[in-house]
Scaffold this active site. Structure first.
Site, PDB file in Angstrom:
ATOM      1  N   SER A 183      -4.901   3.023   3.984  1.00 51.66           N
ATOM      2  CA  SER A 183      -5.053   2.368   2.681  1.00 51.66           C
ATOM      3  C   SER A 183      -5.247   0.862   2.863  1.00 51.66           C
ATOM      4  O   SER A 183      -6.125   0.244   2.254  1.00 51.66           O
ATOM      5  CB  SER A 183      -3.821   2.659   1.816  1.00 51.66           C
ATOM      6  OG  SER A 183      -3.960   2.080   0.548  1.00 51.66           O
ATOM      7  N   LYS A 213       0.797  -1.235   0.000  1.00 51.69           N
ATOM      8  CA  LYS A 213       0.000   0.000   0.000  1.00 51.69           C
ATOM      9  C   LYS A 213       0.830   1.288   0.000  1.00 51.69           C
ATOM     10  O   LYS A 213       0.338   2.344   0.390  1.00 51.69           O
ATOM     11  CB  LYS A 213      -0.992   0.012   1.193  1.00 51.69           C
ATOM     12  CG  LYS A 213      -2.016  -1.084   1.094  1.00 51.69           C
ATOM     13  CD  LYS A 213      -2.935  -0.862  -0.100  1.00 51.69           C
ATOM     14  CE  LYS A 213      -3.411  -2.152  -0.696  1.00 51.69           C
ATOM     15  NZ  LYS A 213      -3.959  -2.012  -2.047  1.00 51.69           N
ATOM     16  N   CYS A 214       2.065   1.133  -0.456  1.00 51.56           N
ATOM     17  CA  CYS A 214       2.932   2.319  -0.522  1.00 51.56           C
ATOM     18  C   CYS A 214       3.043   2.883  -1.931  1.00 51.56           C
ATOM     19  O   CYS A 214       3.811   3.827  -2.170  1.00 51.56           O
ATOM     20  CB  CYS A 214       4.323   1.982   0.002  1.00 51.56           C
ATOM     21  SG  CYS A 214       4.351   1.775   1.795  1.00 51.56           S
ATOM     22  N   GLY A 215       2.307   2.304  -2.893  1.00 52.73           N
ATOM     23  CA  GLY A 215       2.380   2.830  -4.259  1.00 52.73           C
ATOM     24  C   GLY A 215       2.955   1.847  -5.255  1.00 52.73           C
ATOM     25  O   GLY A 215       3.460   2.242  -6.318  1.00 52.73           O
ATOM     26  N   THR A 216       2.828   0.561  -4.955  1.00 46.93           N
ATOM     27  CA  THR A 216       3.319  -0.499  -5.846  1.00 46.93           C
ATOM     28  C   THR A 216       2.746  -0.350  -7.259  1.00 46.93           C
ATOM     29  O   THR A 216       3.484  -0.398  -8.252  1.00 46.93           O
ATOM     30  CB  THR A 216       2.900  -1.884  -5.286  1.00 46.93           C
ATOM     31  OG1 THR A 216       3.044  -1.885  -3.871  1.00 46.93           O
ATOM     32  CG2 THR A 216       3.692  -2.999  -5.917  1.00 46.93           C
ATOM     33  N   THR A 217       1.439  -0.180  -7.325  1.00 47.37           N
ATOM     34  CA  THR A 217       0.752  -0.107  -8.616  1.00 47.37           C
ATOM     35  C   THR A 217       1.304   1.058  -9.443  1.00 47.37           C
ATOM     36  O   THR A 217       1.561   0.926 -10.647  1.00 47.37           O
ATOM     37  CB  THR A 217      -0.769   0.110  -8.383  1.00 47.37           C
ATOM     38  OG1 THR A 217      -1.216  -0.792  -7.373  1.00 47.37           O
ATOM     39  CG2 THR A 217      -1.564  -0.101  -9.644  1.00 47.37           C
ATOM     40  N   TRP A 218       1.494   2.166  -8.788  1.00 46.76           N
ATOM     41  CA  TRP A 218       2.018   3.376  -9.444  1.00 46.76           C
ATOM     42  C   TRP A 218       3.453   3.154  -9.919  1.00 46.76           C
ATOM     43  O   TRP A 218       3.803   3.447 -11.072  1.00 46.76           O
ATOM     44  CB  TRP A 218       1.959   4.528  -8.442  1.00 46.76           C
ATOM     45  CG  TRP A 218       2.287   5.881  -8.959  1.00 46.76           C
ATOM     46  CD1 TRP A 218       2.282   6.302 -10.264  1.00 46.76           C
ATOM     47  CD2 TRP A 218       2.644   7.022  -8.169  1.00 46.76           C
ATOM     48  NE1 TRP A 218       2.626   7.626 -10.332  1.00 46.76           N
ATOM     49  CE2 TRP A 218       2.846   8.086  -9.058  1.00 46.76           C
ATOM     50  CE3 TRP A 218       2.800   7.242  -6.796  1.00 46.76           C
ATOM     51  CZ2 TRP A 218       3.204   9.363  -8.612  1.00 46.76           C
ATOM     52  CZ3 TRP A 218       3.149   8.508  -6.354  1.00 46.76           C
ATOM     53  CH2 TRP A 218       3.354   9.554  -7.250  1.00 46.76           C
ATOM     54  N   ARG A 235       6.045   5.178   2.210  1.00 39.17           N
ATOM     55  CA  ARG A 235       4.935   6.128   2.343  1.00 39.17           C
ATOM     56  C   ARG A 235       4.674   6.394   3.811  1.00 39.17           C
ATOM     57  O   ARG A 235       4.968   5.528   4.654  1.00 39.17           O
ATOM     58  CB  ARG A 235       3.686   5.490   1.686  1.00 39.17           C
ATOM     59  CG  ARG A 235       2.503   6.381   1.550  1.00 39.17           C
ATOM     60  CD  ARG A 235       1.347   5.631   0.889  1.00 39.17           C
ATOM     61  NE  ARG A 235       0.257   6.532   0.580  1.00 39.17           N
ATOM     62  CZ  ARG A 235      -0.939   6.165   0.129  1.00 39.17           C
ATOM     63  NH1 ARG A 235      -1.200   4.882  -0.077  1.00 39.17           N
ATOM     64  NH2 ARG A 235      -1.881   7.047  -0.124  1.00 39.17           N
ATOM     65  N   HIS A 287       7.360  -7.452  -2.060  1.00 40.45           N
ATOM     66  CA  HIS A 287       7.133  -6.778  -0.776  1.00 40.45           C
ATOM     67  C   HIS A 287       8.136  -7.274   0.274  1.00 40.45           C
ATOM     68  O   HIS A 287       8.043  -6.884   1.444  1.00 40.45           O
ATOM     69  CB  HIS A 287       5.729  -7.096  -0.246  1.00 40.45           C
ATOM     70  CG  HIS A 287       4.601  -6.432  -0.983  1.00 40.45           C
ATOM     71  ND1 HIS A 287       4.638  -5.132  -1.432  1.00 40.45           N
ATOM     72  CD2 HIS A 287       3.367  -6.894  -1.321  1.00 40.45           C
ATOM     73  CE1 HIS A 287       3.491  -4.833  -2.010  1.00 40.45           C
ATOM     74  NE2 HIS A 287       2.704  -5.879  -1.960  1.00 40.45           N
ATOM     75  N   GLY A 324      -5.738   7.901  -3.586  1.00 33.34           N
ATOM     76  CA  GLY A 324      -4.500   8.381  -4.197  1.00 33.34           C
ATOM     77  C   GLY A 324      -4.073   9.744  -3.674  1.00 33.34           C
ATOM     78  O   GLY A 324      -3.630  10.605  -4.430  1.00 33.34           O
ATOM     79  N   ARG A 353      -7.898   3.923  -4.948  1.00 31.79           N
ATOM     80  CA  ARG A 353      -8.921   4.394  -4.012  1.00 31.79           C
ATOM     81  C   ARG A 353      -8.943   5.921  -4.007  1.00 31.79           C
ATOM     82  O   ARG A 353      -9.647   6.548  -4.766  1.00 31.79           O
ATOM     83  CB  ARG A 353      -8.654   3.821  -2.614  1.00 31.79           C
ATOM     84  CG  ARG A 353      -9.767   4.077  -1.615  1.00 31.79           C
ATOM     85  CD  ARG A 353      -9.385   3.606  -0.233  1.00 31.79           C
ATOM     86  NE  ARG A 353      -8.221   4.311   0.294  1.00 31.79           N
ATOM     87  CZ  ARG A 353      -8.272   5.448   0.988  1.00 31.79           C
ATOM     88  NH1 ARG A 353      -9.442   6.004   1.249  1.00 31.79           N
ATOM     89  NH2 ARG A 353      -7.176   6.031   1.414  1.00 31.79           N
TER      90      ARG A 353
HETATM   91  N1  LIG Z   1      -1.050   6.186 -10.111  1.00 32.08           N
HETATM   92  C1  LIG Z   1      -1.127   6.348  -8.800  1.00 32.08           C
HETATM   93  N2  LIG Z   1      -0.665   7.476  -8.216  1.00 32.08           N
HETATM   94  C2  LIG Z   1      -0.755   7.642  -6.879  1.00 32.08           C
HETATM   95  N3  LIG Z   1      -1.305   6.744  -6.032  1.00 32.08           N
HETATM   96  C3  LIG Z   1      -1.762   5.587  -6.574  1.00 32.08           C
HETATM   97  C4  LIG Z   1      -1.701   5.348  -7.959  1.00 32.08           C
HETATM   98  N4  LIG Z   1      -2.253   4.139  -8.198  1.00 32.08           N
HETATM   99  C5  LIG Z   1      -2.645   3.644  -7.011  1.00 32.08           C
HETATM  100  N5  LIG Z   1      -2.360   4.534  -6.024  1.00 32.08           N
HETATM  101  C6  LIG Z   1      -2.637   4.384  -4.590  1.00 32.08           C
HETATM  102  O1  LIG Z   1      -1.671   3.502  -4.010  1.00 32.08           O
HETATM  103  C7  LIG Z   1      -2.296   2.753  -2.950  1.00 32.08           C
HETATM  104  C8  LIG Z   1      -2.220   1.277  -3.291  1.00 32.08           C
HETATM  105  O2  LIG Z   1      -0.921   0.854  -2.977  1.00 32.08           O
HETATM  106  P1  LIG Z   1      -0.218  -0.351  -3.690  1.00 32.08           P
HETATM  107  O3  LIG Z   1      -0.336  -0.207  -5.146  1.00 32.08           O
HETATM  108  O4  LIG Z   1       1.134  -0.442  -3.102  1.00 32.08           O
HETATM  109  O5  LIG Z   1      -1.090  -1.594  -3.232  1.00 32.08           O
HETATM  110  S1  LIG Z   1      -0.580  -3.120  -3.183  1.00 32.08           S
HETATM  111  O6  LIG Z   1       0.294  -3.249  -2.009  1.00 32.08           O
HETATM  112  O7  LIG Z   1       0.108  -3.438  -4.419  1.00 32.08           O
HETATM  113  O8  LIG Z   1      -1.828  -3.897  -3.023  1.00 32.08           O
HETATM  114  C9  LIG Z   1      -3.711   3.245  -2.879  1.00 32.08           C
HETATM  115  O9  LIG Z   1      -3.684   4.309  -1.941  1.00 32.08           O
HETATM  116  P2  LIG Z   1      -4.992   4.850  -1.199  1.00 32.08           P
HETATM  117  O10 LIG Z   1      -5.786   5.587  -2.229  1.00 32.08           O
HETATM  118  O11 LIG Z   1      -4.489   5.778  -0.135  1.00 32.08           O
HETATM  119  O12 LIG Z   1      -5.702   3.688  -0.624  1.00 32.08           O
HETATM  120  C10 LIG Z   1      -3.952   3.711  -4.293  1.00 32.08           C
HETATM  121  O13 LIG Z   1      -5.027   4.575  -4.444  1.00 32.08           O
END
Ligand SMILES: Nc1ncnc2c1ncn2[C@@H]1O[C@H](COP(=O)(O)OS(=O)(=O)O)[C@@H](OP(=O)(O)O)[C@H]1O
Length: 343
Positions: A185, A88-93, A177, A155, A311, A309
């Site tokens: 998150s 939940k630290c921004g993996t997807t990003w 984060r 992770h 972001g 969610r």
């Molecule tokens: N493009 C982009 N830019 C900024 N933030 C983003 C982006 N994509 C995903 N998010 C936010 O990242 C949070 C999800 O974290 P992870 O991607 O690390 O989740 S996981 O651990 O892989 O399941 C989750 O944070 P929260 O919104 O605070 O819940 C996502 O909304």
């Protein structure tokens, strides 16, 4: 033009589009409320939480098995780059950014209707090392098929990474984060599939370090120290800073990935194109991310939109009481004291 851009090294990082969506860390907690018989033996609560302490790291029992297999079987290559995050630290990003940066010759960030990010979830474009719920017997076999240089994701804390990662000099991009935002998150994500994971429960456990791959401060500190002692090998990034200065961070990331932007690209606005394509609003709006359900994680289907969610930086203020925030701040400050790392 840098070598890695000359061929689609990362366009086939995951042969099966529906395979790797979702964080292995989340999988366990999602499974906690699952009683459909899928892998239930891995979901037995330990103590009052959901995890067992494995070599100083809280993991789901089934995740321990996966980690052991990764440690035994994963063959690192010197040019591997690992994207490492606490959940939940921004993996997807980070996955979206690394993929877009390294594939920009083949798939320009702007004007390419066939860009993989428009058709596939970012989680599917960079595979995780550990796979607690999928292919547990051969978790790393597919990784062998990937062309170098590989970009992989994990992770795992520094203490659980296979020794060859450090021994061969593999580079690491670490994204952390503010723990209060991580907690919120995490709570939202898990609570979607497990109502017993209330904010009070999440706070109580997280504050004790009990959370998949936790304690979070140990995770952060491990890579922080590496980034100081091996600064050419470990790039340490903060979500909040990346949100504030995305252009600078995308340039930094491209340098680290050895595919720096040329002056010509900079003048054409390619960096801004990457920032835009990978931005929260853009990715959230893409149909493959805003609708549908991912593959089964720990027996529980997860909505693709769950990875997008709010972001935001500081969303914790909408969910934690002042007392909770103060308490968690105090714990984190104490754990990080003297390290130079602050949030
Ligand atoms: N493009 C982009 N830019 C900024 N933030 C983003 C982006 N994509 C995903 N998010 C936010 O990242 C949070 C999800 O974290 P992870 O991607 O690390 O989740 S996981 O651990 O892989 O399941 C989750 O944070 P929260 O919104 O605070 O819940 C996502 O909304």
């Amino acid at each position: 033009m840098p070598r890695a851009l000359d061929r689609p090294a990362h366009t086939h990082t995951n042969p099966s589009p529906a395979r790797s969506k979702g964080s292995p860390a989340m999988a366990g907690a999602q499974g906690e409320s699952n009683h459909n018989g899928v892998g239930d033996e891995g979901f037995a609560p330990k103590k009052e939480g959901f995890w067992v302490l494995y070599q100083g790291c809280w993991l789901r029992p089934v995740a321990v098995e996966s980690v052991k297999l990764v440690q035994e079987q994963f063959q690192a290559r010197p040019d591997d780059v690992l994207l490492v995050t606490y959940p939940k630290c921004g993996t997807t990003w980070l996955k979206a950014l690394a993929f877009t940066i390294t594939n920009r010759l083949l798939h320009p960030a702007a004007g390419d209707d066939a860009h993989p990010l428009l058709a596939r979830h970012p989680q599917d474009l960079v595979p995780f090392l550990e796979m607690p719920y999928r292919q547990i017997q051969h978790p790393v076999a597919e990784l062998e098929e990937l062309a170098s240089p590989r970009i992989l994701s994990t992770h795992l804390p520094v203490t659980l990474l296979p020794p060859s990662v450090s021994g061969l000099g593999c580079r690491v991009v670490y994204l952390c984060r503010n723990p209060k935002d991580v907690l919120v998150s995490l709570w939202h994500f898990i609570n979607k599939v497990n109502e017993t994971y209330t904010i009070d429960k999440a706070f109580e456990l997280f504050s004790k370090g009990e959370s998949s791959y936790g304690p979070i401060w140990e995770h952060n500190l491990g890579f922080w120290k590496k980034s100081l002692s091996e600064s050419d090998r470990v790039l340490f990034l903060k979500y909040d800073e990346m949100m504030a200065q995305p252009v600078e961070h995308v340039k930094m990331l491209a340098e680290f990935l050895r595919v720096p932007f040329t002056e010509e690209e900079v003048s054409r606005g390619v960096v801004e194109d990457v920032v835009h394509l990978c931005s929260f609003d853009k990715l959230k709006s893409v149909p493959v991310n805003s609708s549908g359900v991912s593959d089964w994680i720990g027996g529980v289907p997860m909505e693709n939109s769950s990875f997008f969610r709010a972001g935001k930086v500081g969303d914790w203020a909408n969910h934690l009481t002042e007392e909770m925030a103060k308490k968690l701040d105090g714990i984190v400050e104490e754990k990080l004291r003297g390290s130079g790392l602050t949030f």
